[in-house]
Write an enzyme that holds these catalytic residues in place. Sequence first.
Site, PDB file in Angstrom:
ATOM      1  N   ARG A   7       0.865  -1.174   0.000  1.00  0.00           N
ATOM      2  CA  ARG A   7       0.000   0.000   0.000  1.00  0.00           C
ATOM      3  C   ARG A   7       0.904   1.227   0.000  1.00  0.00           C
ATOM      4  NH1 ARG A   7      -3.696  -2.633  -1.423  1.00  0.00           N
ATOM      5  NH2 ARG A   7      -5.613  -3.121  -0.322  1.00  0.00           N
TER       6      ARG A   7
ATOM      7  N   GLU B  21      -3.612   7.685  -4.300  1.00  0.00           N
ATOM      8  CA  GLU B  21      -4.030   7.170  -5.612  1.00  0.00           C
ATOM      9  C   GLU B  21      -5.391   7.733  -5.995  1.00  0.00           C
ATOM     10  OE1 GLU B  21      -3.997   2.897  -5.358  1.00  0.00           O
ATOM     11  OE2 GLU B  21      -1.952   2.874  -4.644  1.00  0.00           O
TER      12      GLU B  21
ATOM     13  N   HIS C 285      -1.548   0.455  -9.643  1.00  0.00           N
ATOM     14  CA  HIS C 285      -2.180  -0.482  -8.717  1.00  0.00           C
ATOM     15  C   HIS C 285      -2.832  -1.648  -9.477  1.00  0.00           C
ATOM     16  CE1 HIS C 285      -4.085  -0.778  -4.458  1.00  0.00           C
ATOM     17  NE2 HIS C 285      -3.862  -1.967  -4.961  1.00  0.00           N
TER      18      HIS C 285
HETATM   19  P1  NAP Z   1      -0.967 -11.720   4.766  1.00  0.00           P
HETATM   20  O1  NAP Z   1      -0.947 -13.154   4.373  1.00  0.00           O
HETATM   21  O2  NAP Z   1      -1.808 -11.294   5.926  1.00  0.00           O
HETATM   22  O3  NAP Z   1       0.556 -11.283   5.034  1.00  0.00           O
HETATM   23  C1  NAP Z   1       0.905 -10.063   5.602  1.00  0.00           C
HETATM   24  C2  NAP Z   1       2.354 -10.140   6.095  1.00  0.00           C
HETATM   25  O4  NAP Z   1       2.725  -8.856   6.619  1.00  0.00           O
HETATM   26  C3  NAP Z   1       2.584 -11.144   7.214  1.00  0.00           C
HETATM   27  O5  NAP Z   1       3.854 -11.756   7.012  1.00  0.00           O
HETATM   28  C4  NAP Z   1       2.619 -10.297   8.477  1.00  0.00           C
HETATM   29  O6  NAP Z   1       3.420 -10.968   9.434  1.00  0.00           O
HETATM   30  C5  NAP Z   1       3.277  -9.026   7.935  1.00  0.00           C
HETATM   31  N1  NAP Z   1       2.958  -7.841   8.724  1.00  0.00           N
HETATM   32  C6  NAP Z   1       1.747  -7.402   9.132  1.00  0.00           C
HETATM   33  N2  NAP Z   1       1.869  -6.286   9.852  1.00  0.00           N
HETATM   34  C7  NAP Z   1       3.182  -6.006   9.906  1.00  0.00           C
HETATM   35  C8  NAP Z   1       3.944  -4.968  10.526  1.00  0.00           C
HETATM   36  N3  NAP Z   1       3.347  -4.005  11.237  1.00  0.00           N
HETATM   37  N4  NAP Z   1       5.288  -5.001  10.370  1.00  0.00           N
HETATM   38  C9  NAP Z   1       5.901  -5.977   9.667  1.00  0.00           C
HETATM   39  N5  NAP Z   1       5.229  -6.968   9.041  1.00  0.00           N
HETATM   40  C10 NAP Z   1       3.896  -6.988   9.183  1.00  0.00           C
HETATM   41  O7  NAP Z   1      -1.433 -10.803   3.576  1.00  0.00           O
HETATM   42  P2  NAP Z   1      -1.270 -11.049   2.000  1.00  0.00           P
HETATM   43  O8  NAP Z   1      -2.433 -11.796   1.489  1.00  0.00           O
HETATM   44  O9  NAP Z   1       0.105 -11.548   1.713  1.00  0.00           O
HETATM   45  O10 NAP Z   1      -1.431  -9.528   1.491  1.00  0.00           O
HETATM   46  C11 NAP Z   1      -0.536  -8.541   1.945  1.00  0.00           C
HETATM   47  C12 NAP Z   1      -0.966  -7.169   1.484  1.00  0.00           C
HETATM   48  O11 NAP Z   1      -0.652  -6.997   0.116  1.00  0.00           O
HETATM   49  C13 NAP Z   1      -2.450  -6.835   1.546  1.00  0.00           C
HETATM   50  O12 NAP Z   1      -2.882  -6.534   2.857  1.00  0.00           O
HETATM   51  C14 NAP Z   1      -2.530  -5.644   0.620  1.00  0.00           C
HETATM   52  O13 NAP Z   1      -2.269  -4.449   1.331  1.00  0.00           O
HETATM   53  C15 NAP Z   1      -1.380  -5.882  -0.372  1.00  0.00           C
HETATM   54  N6  NAP Z   1      -1.898  -6.197  -1.716  1.00  0.00           N
HETATM   55  C16 NAP Z   1      -1.624  -5.361  -2.753  1.00  0.00           C
HETATM   56  C17 NAP Z   1      -2.114  -5.653  -4.016  1.00  0.00           C
HETATM   57  C18 NAP Z   1      -1.819  -4.771  -5.206  1.00  0.00           C
HETATM   58  O14 NAP Z   1      -2.649  -4.708  -6.092  1.00  0.00           O
HETATM   59  N7  NAP Z   1      -0.680  -4.117  -5.272  1.00  0.00           N
HETATM   60  C19 NAP Z   1      -2.912  -6.769  -4.219  1.00  0.00           C
HETATM   61  C20 NAP Z   1      -3.159  -7.619  -3.138  1.00  0.00           C
HETATM   62  C21 NAP Z   1      -2.643  -7.322  -1.887  1.00  0.00           C
HETATM   63  P3  NAP Z   1       3.260 -10.701  11.025  1.00  0.00           P
HETATM   64  O15 NAP Z   1       1.796 -10.832  11.325  1.00  0.00           O
HETATM   65  O16 NAP Z   1       4.150 -11.729  11.666  1.00  0.00           O
HETATM   66  O17 NAP Z   1       3.772  -9.320  11.234  1.00  0.00           O
END
Ligand code: NAP
Length: 319
Positions: free
Chosen positions: A237, A266, A284
Amino acid sequence: MSQTNTAERPELLVVAPLMPFLMEALCREYTIHDRIHVSDPAAFGGVAPRIRGVVANGEAKVPRELIAQLPALEVISVFGVGYDGVDVAAAHERGVPVTNTPEVLNDDVADLAIGLMIAVARRIPQADRFVRANEWPNGPIALSRKVTGGRLGVVGMGRIGQAIAHRAAAFNMEIAYTARSPRPNLNYTYYPDAASLAAVVDFLIVITPGGAGTRGMIDARVLKALGPDGYLINVARGSVVDQPALIDALRNGVIAGAGLDVFVNEPNVPEELRAMLNVVLTPHIGSGTKQTREAMGQLTFDNLRAHFSGKPLLTPVDA
Ligand code: NAP
């Protein structure tokens, strides 16, 4: 704009522009009020007491104030895995579950992250412009940065982070990561914070959730640690990166370059970023393939159908 009301059909408030195929599917089963809270607040006041579901996307805002205006609200279904625009605490206080669309977009976002990394390091957009401008006959283009065998740091080793690491392994990259806690089942080196990770890698890919917990996490200190030969890729994000600090770092050679799919405000991207040659910018599009958007639409729809037919939700967001 509101579709004709039919008494038995649950009424839903759609708070973001949705893909036509999802909108059409929703219109077949529900009475849809498409962004009426913005376009016609007076009419919204009339329908608000009957709204039983909200449909949002990853960028949409569903704040506490909106939730408070919907006394009959039962479910919020988000088209996207990120739900930082939804006040989940406010929804859960009311006993309203929130659903998202995890897993189905992992491959696409990971593909784009790797694509941006290669594009910025190998300067693919610049090379494309070089050929189009017919500069090639005047001599070769400057050399670029090798990716295979490089050191990769992943900030956020969740579902998508692991899909990125899996791909990077095929490029013989040395993989390390940070998150709030290590994942003992993974064979990658853990660093406790983004700065210590950035100091030991060539490429830093950011893929955490957005929201308060990660706001400005990639700041001037992290960028300095990444260093003048380092590249930042952000597919998480815009809020996770301190954007003014990033612009300064790119302008002053604090880092080598950046590949960015997400931005702070955005769809507005600062002119400074748009003018820079050491960045690759995408609007995005992490999950933006037809196949994946359809799978996300189906999951958004299926969560609503599960709720309104009294079945367990498929992918509820944790309380
Ligand atoms: P996920 O499985 O929940 O993984 C999130 C990761 O971030 C986990 O490893 C979590 O580990 C870590 N994390 C959370 N809070 C943190 C913090 N404060 N400091 C450090 N690490 C932290 O989520 P996902 O499905 O992989 O998706 C991740 C994100 O990608 C989404 O939430 C979204 O914002 C983004 N995304 C972007 C797009 C795009 O179009 N560009 C598309 C899809 C998703 P811990 O809980 O151990 O900290």
